[in-house]
Design a protein around this motif. Structure first.
Motif, PDB file in Angstrom:
ATOM      1  N   SER A  67      -1.100   1.324  -6.386  1.00  0.00           N
ATOM      2  CA  SER A  67      -0.491   2.633  -6.588  1.00  0.00           C
ATOM      3  C   SER A  67       0.208   3.072  -5.311  1.00  0.00           C
ATOM      4  CB  SER A  67      -1.571   3.640  -6.959  1.00  0.00           C
ATOM      5  OG  SER A  67      -1.041   4.935  -6.957  1.00  0.00           O
ATOM      6  N   LEU A  68       1.341   3.741  -5.478  1.00  0.00           N
ATOM      7  CA  LEU A  68       2.038   4.281  -4.313  1.00  0.00           C
ATOM      8  C   LEU A  68       1.351   5.545  -3.812  1.00  0.00           C
ATOM      9  CD1 LEU A  68       5.769   3.769  -5.350  1.00  0.00           C
ATOM     10  CD2 LEU A  68       4.408   2.385  -3.783  1.00  0.00           C
ATOM     11  N   ASP A  69       0.620   6.227  -4.716  1.00  0.00           N
ATOM     12  CA  ASP A  69      -0.114   7.426  -4.327  1.00  0.00           C
ATOM     13  C   ASP A  69      -1.454   7.009  -3.753  1.00  0.00           C
ATOM     14  OD1 ASP A  69       1.923   9.003  -5.374  1.00  0.00           O
ATOM     15  OD2 ASP A  69       1.017   9.036  -7.360  1.00  0.00           O
ATOM     16  N   LYS A  70      -1.646   7.300  -2.497  1.00  0.00           N
ATOM     17  CA  LYS A  70      -2.894   6.965  -1.816  1.00  0.00           C
ATOM     18  C   LYS A  70      -3.850   8.144  -1.926  1.00  0.00           C
ATOM     19  CE  LYS A  70      -1.160   3.124  -0.308  1.00  0.00           C
ATOM     20  NZ  LYS A  70      -1.403   1.901  -0.942  1.00  0.00           N
TER      21      LYS A  70
END
Length: 66
Positions: A53-56
């Motif tokens: 995921s790009l959202d950490k």
């Protein structure tokens, strides 16, 4: 120009310099021993677990007042 230091202070400086060099060497050896993977292996990993995921999302967070 003369620099006068105490024996204990010189010992501490040398000890810290040796620690830094050893740390750098250990990190270098560790990184060299991580195996590379092929594109095919990476595709298999992505198929099994999905793309990252790009959202950490932080697993743990703490605020410290200084």
């Amino acid at each position: 120009m003369k620099v006068i230091t105490e024996k204990e202070e010189l010992y501490k400086l040398i000890k810290e310099a040796v620690r830094e060099v050893l740390h750098e060497e250990i990190v270098e050896i560790f990184l060299k021993n991580i195996p590379l993977i092929s594109k095919e292996e990476m595709k298999d990993i992505e198929n099994l677990y999905g793309k990252p995921s790009l959202d950490k999302i932080a697993a743990f967070s703490e605020t410290i007042e200084i």
